[in-house]
Design an enzyme around this catalytic site. Sequence first.
Site, PDB file in Angstrom:
ATOM      1  N   LYS A  51     -58.595  26.689  -5.238  1.00  0.00           N
ATOM      2  CA  LYS A  51     -57.105  26.821  -5.249  1.00  0.00           C
ATOM      3  C   LYS A  51     -56.454  25.373  -4.679  1.00  0.00           C
ATOM      4  O   LYS A  51     -57.185  24.752  -4.121  1.00  0.00           O
ATOM      5  CB  LYS A  51     -56.549  27.847  -4.086  1.00  0.00           C
ATOM      6  CG  LYS A  51     -55.318  28.095  -4.082  1.00  0.00           C
ATOM      7  CD  LYS A  51     -55.053  28.978  -2.652  1.00  0.00           C
ATOM      8  CE  LYS A  51     -54.946  28.216  -1.412  1.00  0.00           C
ATOM      9  NZ  LYS A  51     -54.349  28.823  -0.347  1.00  0.00           N
ATOM     10  N   LYS A  76     -53.091  22.033   0.167  1.00  0.00           N
ATOM     11  CA  LYS A  76     -52.535  20.706   0.834  1.00  0.00           C
ATOM     12  C   LYS A  76     -53.554  20.020   1.516  1.00  0.00           C
ATOM     13  O   LYS A  76     -53.732  18.695   1.798  1.00  0.00           O
ATOM     14  CB  LYS A  76     -51.601  21.141   2.103  1.00  0.00           C
ATOM     15  CG  LYS A  76     -50.157  21.542   1.652  1.00  0.00           C
ATOM     16  CD  LYS A  76     -49.454  22.156   3.014  1.00  0.00           C
ATOM     17  CE  LYS A  76     -48.096  22.641   2.735  1.00  0.00           C
ATOM     18  NZ  LYS A  76     -47.628  23.443   3.748  1.00  0.00           N
ATOM     19  N   LYS A  84     -60.309  30.155   6.666  1.00  0.00           N
ATOM     20  CA  LYS A  84     -60.059  29.177   7.630  1.00  0.00           C
ATOM     21  C   LYS A  84     -61.096  28.991   8.684  1.00  0.00           C
ATOM     22  O   LYS A  84     -61.261  27.952   9.197  1.00  0.00           O
ATOM     23  CB  LYS A  84     -58.575  29.350   8.140  1.00  0.00           C
ATOM     24  CG  LYS A  84     -57.444  29.299   7.299  1.00  0.00           C
ATOM     25  CD  LYS A  84     -56.052  29.135   7.650  1.00  0.00           C
ATOM     26  CE  LYS A  84     -54.894  28.823   6.602  1.00  0.00           C
ATOM     27  NZ  LYS A  84     -53.688  28.754   7.107  1.00  0.00           N
TER      28      LYS A  84
HETATM   29  P1  TYM Z   1     -48.520  28.501   2.648  1.00  0.00           P
HETATM   30  O1  TYM Z   1     -47.737  27.821   3.467  1.00  0.00           O
HETATM   31  O2  TYM Z   1     -49.889  28.525   2.575  1.00  0.00           O
HETATM   32  O3  TYM Z   1     -47.940  28.512   1.238  1.00  0.00           O
HETATM   33  C1  TYM Z   1     -46.593  28.740   0.954  1.00  0.00           C
HETATM   34  C2  TYM Z   1     -46.468  29.478  -0.408  1.00  0.00           C
HETATM   35  O4  TYM Z   1     -47.033  28.736  -1.581  1.00  0.00           O
HETATM   36  C3  TYM Z   1     -48.085  29.565  -2.278  1.00  0.00           C
HETATM   37  N1  TYM Z   1     -49.100  28.850  -2.528  1.00  0.00           N
HETATM   38  C4  TYM Z   1     -49.732  28.485  -3.876  1.00  0.00           C
HETATM   39  N2  TYM Z   1     -49.267  29.396  -4.898  1.00  0.00           N
HETATM   40  C5  TYM Z   1     -49.972  29.273  -5.982  1.00  0.00           C
HETATM   41  N3  TYM Z   1     -50.918  28.285  -6.149  1.00  0.00           N
HETATM   42  C6  TYM Z   1     -51.346  27.627  -5.030  1.00  0.00           C
HETATM   43  N4  TYM Z   1     -52.322  26.795  -5.073  1.00  0.00           N
HETATM   44  C7  TYM Z   1     -50.739  27.766  -3.735  1.00  0.00           C
HETATM   45  N5  TYM Z   1     -50.950  27.318  -2.597  1.00  0.00           N
HETATM   46  C8  TYM Z   1     -49.893  27.873  -1.968  1.00  0.00           C
HETATM   47  C9  TYM Z   1     -48.396  30.641  -1.379  1.00  0.00           C
HETATM   48  O5  TYM Z   1     -48.997  31.788  -1.678  1.00  0.00           O
HETATM   49  C10 TYM Z   1     -46.977  30.652  -0.388  1.00  0.00           C
HETATM   50  O6  TYM Z   1     -46.291  31.834  -1.103  1.00  0.00           O
HETATM   51  N6  TYM Z   1     -48.643  32.597   5.222  1.00  0.00           N
HETATM   52  C11 TYM Z   1     -47.690  32.200   4.390  1.00  0.00           C
HETATM   53  C12 TYM Z   1     -46.426  31.445   5.134  1.00  0.00           C
HETATM   54  C13 TYM Z   1     -45.701  32.802   5.578  1.00  0.00           C
HETATM   55  C14 TYM Z   1     -44.893  33.433   4.907  1.00  0.00           C
HETATM   56  C15 TYM Z   1     -44.227  34.370   5.916  1.00  0.00           C
HETATM   57  C16 TYM Z   1     -44.859  33.824   3.513  1.00  0.00           C
HETATM   58  C17 TYM Z   1     -45.511  32.838   6.832  1.00  0.00           C
HETATM   59  N7  TYM Z   1     -44.653  33.957   6.993  1.00  0.00           N
HETATM   60  C18 TYM Z   1     -43.385  35.491   5.462  1.00  0.00           C
HETATM   61  C19 TYM Z   1     -43.939  34.750   3.283  1.00  0.00           C
HETATM   62  C20 TYM Z   1     -43.304  35.802   4.177  1.00  0.00           C
HETATM   63  C21 TYM Z   1     -48.617  30.647   4.021  1.00  0.00           C
HETATM   64  O7  TYM Z   1     -49.304  30.287   4.906  1.00  0.00           O
HETATM   65  O8  TYM Z   1     -48.065  30.129   3.071  1.00  0.00           O
END
Ligand code: TYM
Length: 334
Positions: free
Chosen positions: A197, A200, A115
């Site tokens: 990957k 978004k 990032k």
């Molecule tokens: P975030 O918002 O980037 O993504 C949300 C969830 O989607 C999964 N994900 C994917 N899985 C498979 N293939 C992909 N291309 C893909 N892109 C995203 C992510 O692994 C995630 O599970 N830091 C976290 C959010 C968060 C969180 C937490 C999660 C904040 N606090 C506490 C669990 C527990 C995040 O940025 O996810």
Amino acid sequence: MINDKKLLYSGMQATGTLTLGNYLGALKNWVTLNEEYECLYGVMDLHSLTVRQVPADFRKNARSLYALYVAAGLDPEKNCIYYQSHVSGHAELSWILSCFTYMGELNRMTQFKDKAAKHADNINAGLYTYPVLMAADILLYQADLVPVGADQKQHLEITRDIAQRFNSIYGDVFTIPEPYIAKAGAKIMSLQEPEKKMSKSDENANATIKLLDDRDTIIRKFKRAVTDSDTVVRYAEEKPGISNLMDIYSCVTGKTNEEIEREFAGKGYGDFKLAVGEAVADELAPLQARYAELMADKSYLDAMIKMNDEKAQYYANKTLRKVQKKVGLTERIR
Ligand code: TYM
């Protein structure tokens, strides 16, 4: 444990529209695990602030994310679905935990490095301490299980390390959470650059399926998906495009790779891509219909948000008070 059930905790950032990666890597598994656990799901709006947001769009996105959780099949009357920023304990615990986290640990986080490279003009301290806030989210509710995609594995590991470090000093304060990373769908790749990957923030709209894309758009994007010069539908490391499409098809239909290979034996990539596109569009259609209903019913969502904020606050405060006491902060006089 709440109500004799183990606790499941997860969440997503409240930025942009969710992708098929978010859905297959996380949200779909949440729905599957939902009955077995007591579940809390956060709309992670504080985490989203690490990247500059337009306030009005940000608020809309957060509400849209809430509605998508519900539309995907999570019941806000049974599960606690709430806004992270509405429970002040997240930020408070995050501060305390940051005093138990080493800079050396944060320096190793690959997501921070990625990032920081992407937002070179805004490498803020929040981006750096992002994993500590995530540890606070999870530990605040004494979560047993955290279902996430593969890209969050390192953040789960640091969460466990922080919790173990804290427990070794103060006794058994935190439950040590286990990650749940399903085999299929843990890493859905870009449709245009299948070594990357699905994300978004990809600038190429054809690279990403958004959960709210209409049927024609979904099918068109799959038709344009990058494959290879071979013609056989087969799962292999040297065929990242086809393997990714097989992962997607497998998650949505429940078919194994062998079954998929047999189904498309002797057929071309065109037939396969069309079948994947149609299967994904069919899977998302009921979610999209429910989403539209929910977004039109302001009072229902508002009531759910209010009720769940209070519930989350209650659980969070229990842990927070305990932690404050353990580290020696002076208790409030009542
Ligand atoms: P975030 O918002 O980037 O993504 C949300 C969830 O989607 C999964 N994900 C994917 N899985 C498979 N293939 C992909 N291309 C893909 N892109 C995203 C992510 O692994 C995630 O599970 N830091 C976290 C959010 C968060 C969180 C937490 C999660 C904040 N606090 C506490 C669990 C527990 C995040 O940025 O996810």
